[in-house]
Design an enzyme around this catalytic site. Structure first.
Site, mmCIF file in Angstrom:
data_model
loop_
_atom_site.group_PDB
_atom_site.id
_atom_site.type_symbol
_atom_site.label_atom_id
_atom_site.label_comp_id
_atom_site.label_asym_id
_atom_site.label_seq_id
_atom_site.Cartn_x
_atom_site.Cartn_y
_atom_site.Cartn_z
ATOM 1 N N PHE A 1 46.990 41.258 -2.259
ATOM 2 C CA PHE A 1 46.829 39.877 -2.727
ATOM 3 C C PHE A 1 45.566 39.322 -2.113
ATOM 4 O O PHE A 1 45.419 39.314 -0.893
ATOM 5 C CB PHE A 1 48.051 39.054 -2.301
ATOM 6 C CG PHE A 1 48.123 37.697 -2.933
ATOM 7 C CD1 PHE A 1 48.562 37.551 -4.246
ATOM 8 C CD2 PHE A 1 47.765 36.567 -2.236
ATOM 9 C CE1 PHE A 1 48.651 36.294 -4.838
ATOM 10 C CE2 PHE A 1 47.848 35.309 -2.813
ATOM 11 C CZ PHE A 1 48.292 35.177 -4.120
ATOM 12 N N ASP B 1 64.687 31.016 -8.169
ATOM 13 C CA ASP B 1 64.733 32.428 -7.791
ATOM 14 C C ASP B 1 66.190 32.819 -7.532
ATOM 15 O O ASP B 1 66.752 32.487 -6.475
ATOM 16 C CB ASP B 1 63.882 32.634 -6.541
ATOM 17 C CG ASP B 1 63.757 34.109 -6.164
ATOM 18 O OD1 ASP B 1 64.248 34.951 -6.932
ATOM 19 O OD2 ASP B 1 63.180 34.398 -5.100
ATOM 20 N N ASP C 1 62.800 27.000 -4.972
ATOM 21 C CA ASP C 1 61.601 27.110 -4.128
ATOM 22 C C ASP C 1 60.690 25.909 -4.384
ATOM 23 O O ASP C 1 59.933 25.874 -5.352
ATOM 24 C CB ASP C 1 60.871 28.418 -4.432
ATOM 25 C CG ASP C 1 59.704 28.671 -3.487
ATOM 26 O OD1 ASP C 1 59.409 27.791 -2.661
ATOM 27 O OD2 ASP C 1 59.090 29.747 -3.585
ATOM 28 N N LYS D 1 7.512 37.902 -16.115
ATOM 29 C CA LYS D 1 8.723 38.267 -15.376
ATOM 30 C C LYS D 1 8.534 37.773 -13.954
ATOM 31 O O LYS D 1 7.669 38.245 -13.233
ATOM 32 C CB LYS D 1 8.952 39.777 -15.392
ATOM 33 C CG LYS D 1 10.272 40.167 -14.746
ATOM 34 C CD LYS D 1 10.487 41.677 -14.769
ATOM 35 C CE LYS D 1 11.872 41.991 -14.218
ATOM 36 N NZ LYS D 1 12.092 41.477 -12.872
ATOM 37 N N HIS E 1 60.200 28.923 -13.817
ATOM 38 C CA HIS E 1 59.484 27.839 -13.153
ATOM 39 C C HIS E 1 59.610 26.588 -14.015
ATOM 40 O O HIS E 1 59.220 26.605 -15.193
ATOM 41 C CB HIS E 1 57.997 28.166 -12.985
ATOM 42 C CG HIS E 1 57.737 29.289 -12.038
ATOM 43 N ND1 HIS E 1 56.469 29.606 -11.603
ATOM 44 C CD2 HIS E 1 58.558 30.170 -11.433
ATOM 45 C CE1 HIS E 1 56.526 30.636 -10.782
ATOM 46 N NE2 HIS E 1 57.799 30.999 -10.676
ATOM 47 N N HIS F 1 0.851 -1.188 0.000
ATOM 48 C CA HIS F 1 0.000 0.000 0.000
ATOM 49 C C HIS F 1 0.885 1.236 0.000
ATOM 50 O O HIS F 1 2.117 1.148 0.008
ATOM 51 C CB HIS F 1 -0.934 -0.005 1.223
ATOM 52 C CG HIS F 1 -0.207 0.025 2.527
ATOM 53 N ND1 HIS F 1 0.300 -1.111 3.137
ATOM 54 C CD2 HIS F 1 0.134 1.054 3.338
ATOM 55 C CE1 HIS F 1 0.903 -0.785 4.265
ATOM 56 N NE2 HIS F 1 0.829 0.515 4.413
ATOM 57 N N ASP G 1 1.505 4.964 1.970
ATOM 58 C CA ASP G 1 1.194 5.736 3.171
ATOM 59 C C ASP G 1 1.365 7.227 2.903
ATOM 60 O O ASP G 1 2.463 7.700 2.592
ATOM 61 C CB ASP G 1 2.117 5.329 4.322
ATOM 62 C CG ASP G 1 1.836 3.919 4.813
ATOM 63 O OD1 ASP G 1 0.647 3.608 5.024
ATOM 64 O OD2 ASP G 1 2.787 3.133 4.978
ATOM 65 N N ARG H 1 52.483 40.346 -15.199
ATOM 66 C CA ARG H 1 53.137 40.555 -13.914
ATOM 67 C C ARG H 1 53.061 42.037 -13.554
ATOM 68 O O ARG H 1 53.175 42.911 -14.432
ATOM 69 C CB ARG H 1 54.605 40.117 -13.957
ATOM 70 C CG ARG H 1 54.837 38.659 -14.317
ATOM 71 C CD ARG H 1 54.023 37.676 -13.483
ATOM 72 N NE ARG H 1 54.207 37.809 -12.062
ATOM 73 C CZ ARG H 1 55.108 37.136 -11.332
ATOM 74 N NH1 ARG H 1 55.927 36.279 -11.942
ATOM 75 N NH2 ARG H 1 55.178 37.303 -10.032
#
Length: 802
Positions: free
Chosen positions: A568, A636, A724, A222, A675, A43, A45, A741
């Site tokens: 930053f 660096d 680094d 709207k 890098h 059934h 519920d 940069r």
């Protein structure tokens, strides 16, 4: 009215998993569910939340959409509120033993007072479920004995006559499991489909003071809610605001209503409003706080099953949208926006009399444009706009946190005062506003305000956006008869301007983003302006976005150019422009914070509009932050070392990585260094990658101690190159390839090939102009894994060199 005594007497909670209590959800409308129950006989519920309990009926054959069908519904004991979403198996020899499936879920709306209806024996209600919708009647029969028999029938409406829901829906509305899978305690079924599309910038309508009509146009309502783009596909629906924020969690209650769409994937444009008979923007604000109810009206579709539909005319897109949404039940929580094809003036008058927002006229043959255009024109019933809150004025009434709010709009790089609003707040809204304004306090006014109007005013940083209804603007652009309607968290403060509904025809732009102060010189000497910066990022979007998209990003902002203040920024702010999406990240202290992510050219240009020069990215993507996708060694050099030495170091690192079968590529930093980057498969976590980077750097130092240092200390760097390796940690950032940069001459962080590096004479060899003219395409190497074997080999090499 309700009592759980009977329910508690009938169950042994040491054996049954059924809940024994629960508290109200706080939803603005009472909740509803139906559970399919395989007990002595199967059934359904019916559960209706009311006065702290769930009124309950057992429907022997389940509900039917046929108004001619009368289904027996036996009134049972009231159930606790937590039973609403119960799904599982009641063990044998317990009352109601058998499997229980959560078959439907939503809200309900009594159309006559419930107490009176129960006493009379006729409950007239409207259901707002994912599967059952529209009006229904529960009518009590004349019966003898303790059993209370009712009849459930469907009223005649747009939802009646639909396919038999009992035969149609065989899976759980939430877990998507079958009865057999629930009985076997299987996990919820993952939502399957095609690749789910990401956010796309929505089309916006232009304000008109008169009705736009005629051949080639149709009209739609709207809506008074939040603009939303819903992405469907693998992993389940996602809900994006108009500026790309993911608000799926806020509208979670709406998601089950989207399960039956006819597509593997899609991006649907529409509006979310308050549901279950609730109307108005203030009600939607309360519903968001409470968790529901909601309703979604879909009015456009940008893609379906991987096909981009934006270039197709509106009429064709509408046909596809109708196909996709056809399986959804009529009058349900997710519906098609109705199209008005005749007599828009009469419809507008009717809508306004009913307290509606207005109409939007749309060109039938127009493509979808992710900007404001005149192919969508809106006509409002009343004057309503967004304004930024600049401050609050003290109240002389006890218990009231403020008397009025000072309002303004963005103007250039500053703010313009536009007047006050002192009505429309209820007690809860006033307290919530006071709480939101407290951390934004500042000592000075953000805009020029006459002394007479500034008296008793406490100023705040302009980040909160309010929806305001008003009668008119005076000749001095002051608001008359202003009424507060609610906060707009989906609209950044900096985008709120006077007559914001009109396309900007005078202001120069990039990627459709208007650029304020376009002639401001950012790079003195080189002569590059703010507009040059914006258009650089627009032109370079196809190159920078593959590196930037899906990574959390931090911004180096210089709103006044190189000679001014710089900061930053890694956390998102409320007043951020469209295109800069928020992503919630749990930090090391266990607290969550909003970070930024940029996926589009519009996002790059929007960041440039707010003074961004540099983009710095995390070493991992948002879907798996714990698994980095790159390894970076930042070389660096100490002051006085020439660039030739840095190049030699880069080649030495390349060769050492090659011994470990790890191909790499060099990035000219745009400053002094290089890098060296290794693309990574996302198989190792941060601890492993960081260990590899540290051992590798110390191996370089061990082999050439006079050339390298792996320590940050300035004293250790003298005459050496600092390798680094600390950028290889969760939350650490490095400059994004192709980013400008913030240095004299407008240099660019430029990827180059190893052969090309041999000829390069300095790390800032490419400026903005040279980068735009550069045709070279870099062949980035394939990603590799940092395996334990590679780490062990590296350690052996270090041991041998010491």
């Amino acid at each position: 009215m309700g009592s759980l005594d009977r329910y508690l007497e009938m169950r042994d909670f040491a054996q049954t998993p059924e809940p024994d209590g629960g508290t109200a959800s706080g939803h603005l409308a009472p909740r509803y569910s139906i559970q399919k129950h395989d007990a002595t006989r199967t059934h359904f519920d019916l559960r209706l939340e009311w006065e702290g309990v769930l009124l309950s009926w057992a429907i022997t054959k389940g509900p039917s959409f046929d108004p001619g069908e009368k289904r027996l519904a036996v009134r049972t004991e009231d159930h606790p509120l937590d039973y609403l979403t119960f799904e599982g198996t009641i063990p044998k020899d317990n009352y109601g033993a058998g499997t229980v499936m959560l078959w439907d879920l939503g809200h309900w709306q009594p159309l006559i007072p419930v107490g009176k209806a129960l006493k009379k024996g006729h409950l007239h209600l409207r259901l707002h479920g994912a599967r059952l919708t529209g009006e229904w009647h529960l009518i009590r029969m004349k019966t003898e004995g303790k059993r209370e028999n009712w009849l459930l029938t469907k009223a005649e409406d747009a939802a009646s006559g639909a396919r038999d829901p009992v035969a149609r829906y065989r899976r759980s509305v939430i877990s998507q499991r079958t009865m057999r899978e629930i009985a076997a305690d299987k996990p919820p079924v993952e939502t399957q489909g095609g690749k789910r599309p990401g956010f796309a910038k929505p089309q916006l309508a232009t304000l008109s003071d008169k009705m736009v009509a005629g051949e080639g146009w149709w009209h739609e309502l709207k809506f008074d809610g939040y603009r939303a783009l819903i992405a469907l596909g693998d992993g389940g629906p996602r809900v994006f605001t108009r500026n790309g924020n993911d608000w799926t969690d806020r509208f979670e209650g709406l998601l089950p209503a989207l399960a039956e769409t006819d597509c593997d994937s899609a991006l649907i444009d529409g509006e979310i409003v308050a549901g279950a008979g609730l109307d108005g923007f203030s009600e939607l604000q309360k519903a968001i706080t409470a968790g529901g109810p909601f309703r979604f009206y879909g009015f456009d579709i940008l893609s379906r099953d991987g096909e981009d539909l934006r270039k197709a005319p509106l009429s064709e897109r509408r046909e596809v949208l109708e196909e996709v949404m056809k399986p959804l039940p009529a009058l349900g929580p997710a519906q098609l926006s109705p199209v008005i094809s005749k007599d828009p003036e009469g419809a507008f008058e009717t809508i306004c009399k009913a307290g509606g927002e207005g109409l939007i006229a749309k060109r039938i043959d127009a493509p979808y444009r992710g900007t404001r255009s005149k192919s969508w024109m809106k006509v409002k019933c009343e004057r309503r706009d967004e304004f930024v809150i600049l401050g609050w004025q003290e109240s002389d009434k006890r218990g009231r946190p403020f008397a009025s709010l000072a309002l303004g709009t963005a103007e250039g790089d500053g703010w313009r005062y536009i007047g006050k609003v002192g009505t429309g707040f209820d007690e809860d809204q006033a307290e919530a506003l006071a709480k939101a304004m407290k951390p934004l306090a500042r000592k000075t006014a953000p805009a020029d305000v006459e002394a007479s109007e500034a008296k008793g005013m406490h100023w705040i940083t302009p980040e909160l956006v309010a929806e305001i209804r008003y009668a008119e603007r005076t000749g001095g652009d002051r608001l008359r008869h202003a009424v507060f309607l609610g906060l707009r968290e989906d609209k950044p403060a900096r985008t709120v301007r006077l007559d914001n509904d009109a396309p900007s025809e005078e202001r120069p732009n990039g990627a459709g983003i208007g650029i304020s102060s376009p002639e401001r010189v950012v790079f003195e000497g080189a002569g590059y302006t703010k507009l040059d910066v914006a258009r650089y990022y627009e032109a370079m979007a196809d190159r920078i976005l593959p590196h930037l998209a899906e990574h959390p990003v931090s911004l180096l902002r210089l709103p006044e150019g190189l000679g001014g203040e710089r900061f930053f920024q890694k956390h998102a702010g409320r007043g951020f422009p469209d295109g800069i999406a928020n992503v919630e990240i749990t930090e090391s202290d266990g607290k969550t914070a909003q970070y930024m992510m940029i996926r589009t050219a519009e996002g790059l240009v929007a960041a440039a509009q707010m003074g961004t020069i540099e983009f710095h990215i995390w070493g991992s993507r948002v879907d798996r932050l714990e698994r980095p996708d790159r390894l970076v060694f930042d070389l660096d050099p100490d002051e006085g070392l020439d660039f030739a030495g840095v190049k030699d170091a880069a080649f030495e690192i390349r060769d050492l990585l090659a011994e470990l079968d790890m191909p790499s590529w060099p990035l000219l930093s745009g400053g002094k260094g290089i890098h060296v980057t290794v693309p990574l498969r996302r198989s190792a976590g941060w601890d492993t990658v960081r260990l590899f980077a540290r051992v590798f750097s110390h191996l370089l130092v061990a082999r050439s101690p006079k050339r390298y240092t792996a320590e940050m200390s300035k004293s250790k760097r003298k005459g050496r190159i600092f390798v680094d390796w600390l950028r290889n940690g969760e939350g650490a950032t490095a400059i994004a390839p192709y980013s400008l940069r913030a240095r004299p001459g407008a240099p660019v962080a430029m990827p180059v090939s190893w052969d090309e590096l041999k000829k390069v004479r300095k790390a800032n060899a490419f400026d903005l102009g040279a980068a735009l003219e550069r045709d070279a395409e870099i062949a980035f190497p394939d990603a590799v894994s940092i395996s334990q074997g590679r780490v062990d080999k590296l350690k052996d090499m270090l041991d041998a060199s010491e």
